[in-house]
Design a protein around this motif. Structure first.
Motif, PDB file in Angstrom:
ATOM      1  N   ALA A  55       0.885  -1.363   0.034  1.00  0.00           N
ATOM      2  CA  ALA A  55      -0.085  -0.098   0.017  1.00  0.00           C
ATOM      3  C   ALA A  55       0.774   1.519   0.241  1.00  0.00           C
ATOM      4  N   ALA A  56       2.227   1.318   0.832  1.00  0.00           N
ATOM      5  CA  ALA A  56       2.839   2.470   0.900  1.00  0.00           C
ATOM      6  C   ALA A  56       3.410   2.782  -0.640  1.00  0.00           C
ATOM      7  N   VAL A  57       3.995   1.594  -1.028  1.00  0.00           N
ATOM      8  CA  VAL A  57       4.782   1.897  -2.249  1.00  0.00           C
ATOM      9  C   VAL A  57       3.797   2.246  -3.506  1.00  0.00           C
ATOM     10  N   LEU A  58       2.670   1.769  -3.418  1.00  0.00           N
ATOM     11  CA  LEU A  58       1.805   2.151  -4.266  1.00  0.00           C
ATOM     12  C   LEU A  58       1.133   3.556  -4.264  1.00  0.00           C
ATOM     13  N   THR A  59       0.827   3.810  -3.054  1.00  0.00           N
ATOM     14  CA  THR A  59       0.460   5.129  -2.786  1.00  0.00           C
ATOM     15  C   THR A  59       1.457   6.105  -3.002  1.00  0.00           C
ATOM     16  N   MET A  60       2.745   6.076  -2.575  1.00  0.00           N
ATOM     17  CA  MET A  60       3.469   7.048  -2.898  1.00  0.00           C
ATOM     18  C   MET A  60       4.006   7.258  -4.617  1.00  0.00           C
ATOM     19  N   THR A  61       3.811   6.096  -5.066  1.00  0.00           N
ATOM     20  CA  THR A  61       4.383   6.140  -6.377  1.00  0.00           C
ATOM     21  C   THR A  61       3.278   6.725  -7.389  1.00  0.00           C
ATOM     22  N   SER A  85      -0.254  15.409  -4.529  1.00  0.00           N
ATOM     23  CA  SER A  85       0.822  15.157  -3.355  1.00  0.00           C
ATOM     24  C   SER A  85       0.222  14.662  -2.154  1.00  0.00           C
ATOM     25  N   SER A  86      -0.938  15.159  -1.657  1.00  0.00           N
ATOM     26  CA  SER A  86      -1.495  14.532  -0.453  1.00  0.00           C
ATOM     27  C   SER A  86      -1.545  13.158  -0.396  1.00  0.00           C
ATOM     28  N   ILE A  87      -1.821  12.521  -1.702  1.00  0.00           N
ATOM     29  CA  ILE A  87      -2.106  11.122  -1.834  1.00  0.00           C
ATOM     30  C   ILE A  87      -0.583  10.602  -1.657  1.00  0.00           C
ATOM     31  N   ALA A  88       0.356  11.154  -2.211  1.00  0.00           N
ATOM     32  CA  ALA A  88       1.648  10.778  -2.088  1.00  0.00           C
ATOM     33  C   ALA A  88       2.174  10.715  -0.639  1.00  0.00           C
ATOM     34  N   HIS A  89       1.897  11.900   0.315  1.00  0.00           N
ATOM     35  CA  HIS A  89       2.135  11.914   1.598  1.00  0.00           C
ATOM     36  C   HIS A  89       1.414  10.967   2.515  1.00  0.00           C
ATOM     37  N   ALA A  90       0.160  10.475   2.072  1.00  0.00           N
ATOM     38  CA  ALA A  90      -0.581   9.566   2.685  1.00  0.00           C
ATOM     39  C   ALA A  90       0.578   8.231   2.689  1.00  0.00           C
ATOM     40  N   GLY A  91       1.090   7.937   1.371  1.00  0.00           N
ATOM     41  CA  GLY A  91       1.941   7.069   1.188  1.00  0.00           C
ATOM     42  C   GLY A  91       3.113   7.007   2.153  1.00  0.00           C
ATOM     43  N   ALA A 143      12.342   1.941   2.445  1.00  0.00           N
ATOM     44  CA  ALA A 143      12.768   3.401   2.806  1.00  0.00           C
ATOM     45  C   ALA A 143      13.544   3.818   1.416  1.00  0.00           C
ATOM     46  N   ILE A 144      14.230   3.182   0.825  1.00  0.00           N
ATOM     47  CA  ILE A 144      14.749   3.454  -0.598  1.00  0.00           C
ATOM     48  C   ILE A 144      13.828   3.965  -1.613  1.00  0.00           C
ATOM     49  N   ILE A 145      12.845   2.991  -1.739  1.00  0.00           N
ATOM     50  CA  ILE A 145      11.892   3.328  -2.437  1.00  0.00           C
ATOM     51  C   ILE A 145      10.941   4.714  -2.193  1.00  0.00           C
ATOM     52  N   GLY A 146      11.009   5.119  -0.660  1.00  0.00           N
ATOM     53  CA  GLY A 146      10.463   6.218  -0.235  1.00  0.00           C
ATOM     54  C   GLY A 146      11.476   7.442  -0.677  1.00  0.00           C
TER      55      GLY A 146
END
Lengths: 164, 503
Positions: B284-290, B309-315, B417-420
């Motif tokens: 979920a985190a990777v998908l949401t950020m990306t 960008s707020s979607i990305a920040h939720a990620g 963390a790297i993907i982040g």
């Protein structure tokens, strides 16, 4: 006997709910929804929740349905707007989820193992004990519900009133 | 009554006052304003005053909070921390609102009342110790938001946003409620503490199937509410269509409230099988950020860009949950810190957009061009907010992200963390787009930026209030970015007491 009634009315509820979603004419949908509500009321009765069952019929099948039908008639939907819709992605998704749920339910029924619940008191589900619980143990959630309704009323006035 | 209900009403009133005062002020406002001539200013001041009083009471209660559970509400330090967060966001948004609503011609007392009801609902979400109360709080918040999103009734986009949000929100609520029903069916309780104690036993027992189903539905419902991918599709349209102040409110406080509930739910329910849970959170985190970041790259409209960008920040904020099983205290602290940072910088960015809004709603990136020369302070503040959102060092946004990523690294999720970090780098591109436009974009064709320092109106209602919000956000983003340790201590104290006491 009890399981026969359960499966009969549970099945009725599922079938009428499906019919309600698939009808093209909104009035037909509304009528099927009424039948669905009645089936639900029977299910509540079987769970010893007489008060909720009566409320279900009075409020949902009675008051709320009348509102639904009023709104449908006021909207005055014309014939050509009621064309059958093509299958959409969301429809496929919803259908998939529904089938998944049904399979899950079937598995659950076959397993027939549900944690046993405590034995109910004799007056369970009558108006007095329900009211007593609502106004003592569950007072805070009950009051929160009233705040929720107030917010909804304020909201509908804001959205609906012609001139504020 | 007292002996039946076992509630010490005096204590309850004292504890609930940070949420209750905004609610009462909202009631009062609706009751009195029809009889007043200057009802707008009156309701504005009442709402602002009630928020300040509630903020003070919240800080007072925070200092002496013990883990008291009264009437399905859990009053501990982290509840009060979140209430303080919501009240802070509410004060900033209210200060922005008056001038903006006046410009748009939709300044009505109901707006302030609905914001206050929203704060009350969020407080119930953060403080609820029972899934039932959490759900009711969430509904109070959501119903207020449906109306707020459509508050600009003459604008068809606003109505569309309202309707879309309403339909999706009702759908999400249905998921959430069904999930809660299944959890109740599996466990026989909706109390979070009891669920926390019994979750492991339930997960291996006969009711495992129902518990799994309930957790899945609950997760989907909460995912909708914080706009996590794949349940994010409503967010850009709703954020774009809503009035700008409402968008600022939805992107900040509402998201924080969603995360407050997620923290509680994860603590109570999702800890019985860490590997499975971590896999889901990872995805979920990777998908949401990306998805959030990649979609934001393509936007020309500032509002829409900030929505993605707020979607990305939720990620980003989902990242530390992988470490929840090992070090729950510091995870809660890092999420709390990040939410505070996010609220400050996003409201700051929206405040700058509000100064640029004229009759029309939308602000394109090209509208910002030349701002850095015409209004040096606005340009500089906006640059700082965007840099902070991107997470570049001397700002609060950098520390927020740093504390999130460090949680993942400490528990061995290096790749996450790297993907982040890669995502943060992608986000720099679109955050710097407006900065480039402001300083190197030449003057915008019409060359009119409305002046923000008009004289005349009372200080809190004029554009000066907007400027004040920008200053507050600017100073806190800059100073807390340089000296974050006091704030972090504050949040860590809040987080640690909850989890230790109830474990």
């Amino acid at each position: 006997m009890e399981s026969i009634i359960f499966y009969a009315f549970g099945g009725l509820a599922v079938v009428t709910a499906l019919l309600m979603v698939t009808r093209q004419n909104p009035i037909f949908s509304a009528v099927w929804l009424v039948v669905c509500f009645f089936a639900f009321a029977v299910l509540f009765l079987m769970l010893n929740a007489q008060f909720i069952a009566v409320l279900q019929i009075l409020l949902y099948a009675g008051a709320i349905m009348v509102l639904f039908i009023f709104v449908i008639m006021l909207l005055n939907v014309r014939e050509e707007e009621l064309k059958p819709k093509v299958l959409q992605f969301s429809g496929i998704l919803g259908g998939g989820a529904a089938i998944y749920l049904i399979i899950l339910f079937a598995l659950g029924v076959l397993k027939e193992k549900v944690a046993s619940f405590p034995i109910l008191p004799a007056d369970f589900g009558y108006v007095a004990p329900v009211g007593k619980l609502l106004f003592t143990k569950y007072l805070i959630p009950f009051e929160l519900t009233s705040v929720l309704l107030l917010v909804a009323i304020v909201g509908s006035v804001v959205m609906g009133k012609r001139k504020l | 009554m007292t002996n039946i209900m076992n509630i010490n009403w005096l204590q309850f009133a004292d504890l609930v006052s940070p949420l209750g005062i905004p609610l009462v002020a909202g009631f009062l406002m609706l009751l009195i304003t029809p009889f007043l001539k200057r009802h707008r200013r009156f309701s504005f001041f009442i709402s602002l005053a009630s928020c300040f009083i509630a903020l003070w009471l919240g800080l007072k209660n925070w200092a002496q909070a013990q883990e008291t559970v009264i009437g399905f509400l859990l009053f501990d330090k982290i509840s009060f921390f979140f209430v303080i967060l919501f009240l802070l966001a509410a004060i900033l948004v209210l200060l922005l609102a008056y001038h903006y609503l006046e410009t748009m011609g939709i300044n009505r007392p109901e707006f302030y009342a609905l914001i206050l009801f929203c704060v009350f609902g969020m407080g119930c979400m953060a403080a609820g110790s029972d899934l039932m109360v959490i759900f009711l709080g969430l509904e109070i918040m959501s119903v207020s938001l449906y109306v707020l999103a459509g508050f600009h009734r003459t604008n068809p986009f606003s109505i569309e946003a309202s309707l879309k949000y309403f339909l999706v929100g009702a759908f999400a609520s249905a998921f959430l409620l069904l999930g809660i029903a299944f959890i109740y069916g599996a466990s026989g309780t909706t109390d979070l503490v009891l669920l926390h104690q019994n979750a492991a036993a339930l997960a291996t027992g006969d009711a495992r199937l129902y518990l799994m189903l309930g957790l899945g539905l609950l997760g989907v419902g909460l995912g909708f509410k914080v706009a996590a991918v794949p349940f994010h599709f409503w967010a850009p349209d709703v954020y774009e269509g809503s009035p700008l102040v409402v968008t600022a409110w939805m992107a900040t406080a509402v998201k924080a409230a969603g995360f407050a509930v997620i923290l509680r739910a994860v603590w109570a329910l999702f800890q019985w099988e860490p590997t499975l849970f971590n896999k889901i959170i990872w995805m979920a985190a990777v998908l949401t950020m990306t998805v959030g970041n990649i979609s934001a790259l393509l936007q020309r409209n500032m509002k829409r860009m900030l929505a993605y960008s707020s979607i990305a920040h939720a990620g980003y904020a989902l990242i530390p949950f992988v470490a929840f099983h090992e070090q729950s205290n510091s995870v809660v602290a890092s999420v709390g810190f990040y939410l505070l940072a996010y609220i400050l910088m996003t409201i700051g960015a929206f405040a700058v957009l509000i100064t640029l809004t004229k009759e029309k709603e939308e602000v394109l990136i090209s509208d910002l061009s030349g701002l850095g020369y015409k209004k040096p302070f606005l340009g500089f503040a906006m640059t700082l907010f965007l840099i902070s959102l991107a997470g570049i060092p001397p700002t609060i946004g950098f520390f927020g992200k740093y504390f999130l990523f460090i949680q993942a690294i400490q528990t061995g999720y290096i790749w996450l963390a790297i993907i982040g970090v890669i995502n943060s780098v992608i986000s720099v591109y679109y955050y710097l787009g407006p900065v480039v436009a402001m300083y190197f974009g030449g003057l915008s064709p019409e060359g009119t930026v409305p002046s923000v320092d008009q004289k005349g109106a009372a200080p809190f209602c004029s554009p000066r209030a907007v400027l004040a919000v920008i200053w507050i956000a600017f100073l806190s983003v800059a100073l807390l970015g340089l000296f974050p340790s006091n704030l972090l201590d504050f949040i860590q104290i809040s987080a640690s007491s909850w989890l230790v006491a109830l474990n």
